[in-house]
Design an enzyme around this catalytic site. Sequence first.
Site, PDB file in Angstrom:
ATOM      1  CB  ILE A  18      -0.953   0.026   1.210  1.00  0.00           C
ATOM      2  CG1 ILE A  18      -0.177  -0.089   2.526  1.00  0.00           C
ATOM      3  CG2 ILE A  18      -1.987  -1.071   1.103  1.00  0.00           C
ATOM      4  CD1 ILE A  18      -1.042   0.017   3.771  1.00  0.00           C
ATOM      5  N   GLY A  19       2.154   1.147   0.063  1.00  0.00           N
ATOM      6  CA  GLY A  19       2.990   2.348   0.039  1.00  0.00           C
ATOM      7  C   GLY A  19       4.458   2.006   0.057  1.00  0.00           C
ATOM      8  N   GLY A  22      11.522   6.055   1.395  1.00  0.00           N
ATOM      9  CA  GLY A  22      12.954   6.004   1.170  1.00  0.00           C
ATOM     10  C   GLY A  22      13.622   4.852   1.878  1.00  0.00           C
ATOM     11  CB  VAL A  26       3.689   0.658   4.086  1.00  0.00           C
ATOM     12  CG1 VAL A  26       2.591   0.421   5.111  1.00  0.00           C
ATOM     13  CG2 VAL A  26       4.699   1.657   4.625  1.00  0.00           C
ATOM     14  CE  LYS A  41       6.480   2.731   7.507  1.00  0.00           C
ATOM     15  NZ  LYS A  41       6.538   4.182   7.679  1.00  0.00           N
ATOM     16  CG  ASP A 135      11.287  12.507   8.099  1.00  0.00           C
ATOM     17  OD1 ASP A 135      11.503  13.597   7.516  1.00  0.00           O
ATOM     18  OD2 ASP A 135      11.116  11.448   7.499  1.00  0.00           O
TER      19      ASP A 135
END
Length: 759
Positions: A18-19, A22, A26, A41, A135
């Site tokens: 789904i993602g 860097g 995921v 993740k 971040d």
Amino acid sequence: MVKIGLIIGERYEILEKIGTGGMSDVYKAKDHKLNRLVAVKVLKQEFSENANFVSKFRIEAQAAAGLMHPNIVNVYDVGEENGIYYIVMELVEGITLKKYIEKKARLSVKEAVSIAIQVSMGIEAAHNNHIIHRDIKPQNIIISKEGKVKVTDFGIAKAATSNTITSNVMGSVHYTSPEQARGGFSDEKSDIYSLGVTMFEMLTGRVPFNGETTVAIAIKHIQEEMPSPREYVSEIPISVEQIVFKCCQKSPDRRYQSMGELIVDLKRSLMTPDEDFVKVIDPDEDGSTKTISDSDMERIKKRSRSRGSMEEAMHLRKEADVIRNAKRRQIVEVEEEEDEDEGDAEEEDDSEETEYVYYEDDEEEEDEEEEEEDEDEDDEEEDDDYDPKMERLTTILAVVAAILIGCVVLFLVGRAFGVIDTNLFGKKTEEGQEKEEEKEKEEEGEPKAQVEMVAVTGKNVDEVKVTLLNLGLTPEIEYEESTEYAQGIVMRASVEPGVKVDEGSNVVLTVSAGSEGVEVPKVVGLSEAEAMTELGKRNFVVNRTEGHDAYIKAGSIITQSPEAGSKVPEGTSVTVRVSLGPEETKVKVPELIGRDEEEAMAILIEAGLQLGTVSEVNHENPALTGLVCYQSYSVDAYVEPGTVVDINISLGPAQATYKFTDSIVAPTPEEDPSYKAGTLVTVTVMADDGTQLLSTQASSFPIQQQNITGIKVNTGYIIFQYVNTTDTTTVTNEDGSVSTIEGTSQNKEFRRPVQFTAE
């Protein structure tokens, strides 16, 4: 290598990707033990091979797993299997803030502040647990389908900075703080800077600093001043602008010192957006070097002089008092003689006032002299200052009297000629009101301020829009196919360069849609869902606004821009205005469910309503514990402004109880392949709250059905403890001799999750 269908940690089945980022990918996964969907993740291979990075990554991820907050994507588990390092997190169905901003071009001030408050609350919870994100950026903020804002990726950033990971791995350098850009120490105030940049992007649709390389952008963060968001969006209130400025100060000491301070100002900006209450304090100001004046130096010298005995000092003071009293009597006698000679009432008044003021000054000098304890200098000052003071005071009084007389004369003359239209009580006379109305009528016919149009042909449309807005003109965009101009370049404008037009005038810009523009369909009159579908088929980005219309029913499109039939580049933003129906004086009740008490109050104030009674009650949904679970008016209902809305705060579900009535079977081959039937096993049943429900020993299974009631939680586990043994065996060797192999024993323990049944 992670593949679809792979089971990690013996419980997480990978369903789909789904993602990607860097440092990690995921995946959506299913937790078979707890029967729920989660996000997994997985660290990318190049980072998995760095032992130092992996160690720090795991430590931080485990710390982040202890965070539980409604505005944080919660971490459930951390692990490693066959070189795959993974984190199991809460699965949030929604989109990132970055995509949300891109979809809407920019957010309204209220929406941006509301999102910033929720993000701040999540980060504050992390900071209270000594976890710094490092971040913060829109890509790491998720907006769920329910509208809840959640911060993700806690724990990864610190490990990465510890190993000097490059900026393309760490995420966009557009949001990094100056101290991070320098490679120096970063703390909670670095997160505040990054959140300030994120707010800037929410409000304006762009980042404050841009460049061709990451190094160039980082240098701008260090050296250049933060641009004002009001340069791009003029309607941003001053309080919000100042909040962004304070968050983005170059020096960490000049920023907000905690997320709590920032949250207070953000909530205040919702209630009084136009109040300039944000103060940036310079910590170096108090410690700066200050120049000592001559008078200060003299005072220090006087106080430092040594004195004689206390008796001598008292004696000198008494002598000084006698001299002062004598002088005062002389002054009064002289003034009385002058008053008698002149015989003028006004001068008598002046003399009396002069006498009073002189005494006051003299008493002040006396105080100074007592502090300084220098009788000689006191006498000197009194002798020298008497005549100049009297002369100076007389001059001042004469000037003041002249000014007062002049003001009275001007007032009477102005009133006689009608220049001044106010009476002594500050109210306008009828004649003055008529003249003012005539003046206003004359002013209405006066032309507005004019601005000169600039050359825009051949320039990028985004740059031209900013230029026109700065001039005070309103740009309107029309697209047209062209082989001569590239996409997004202005071909012509409705006003020629050099022509002067009224400030606020509309300027129509004809922009190139390229040689293959996409035709905009007509969506005016369609329902919102139908319009979204039509525009989505052609890959247009939809910006949604709302407005009242007396003729278009609620939920239908009133206007669209660009207009239907025009050719525009693929992916262009199309703004549609959705009807709210006829305009009413009533206000719409916002949704408060799922908000905490302070947030609910801020939302109500923003909507023009009031918070009423706040009650605490039990509620069956545990996710709403500590949050609003009931509001006295339905969401989207229309009520009178100022209506009082009562809310209930959930105390959590009423204490439910559960029971365990299952039998307990022996360890399975999947749980322990070495288990032998007949082995004596210690069996312990535990609830997840730490309560021991059963402890027994058995060598034969299944253990008869249990009937344990009154359990306060719905999950637990069974602990199996036993010893695996092997028997002593004999082996005949090649030479005919016999060897004995002694038996072995090994302690074994494992847990089996169990779900209890509600009573």
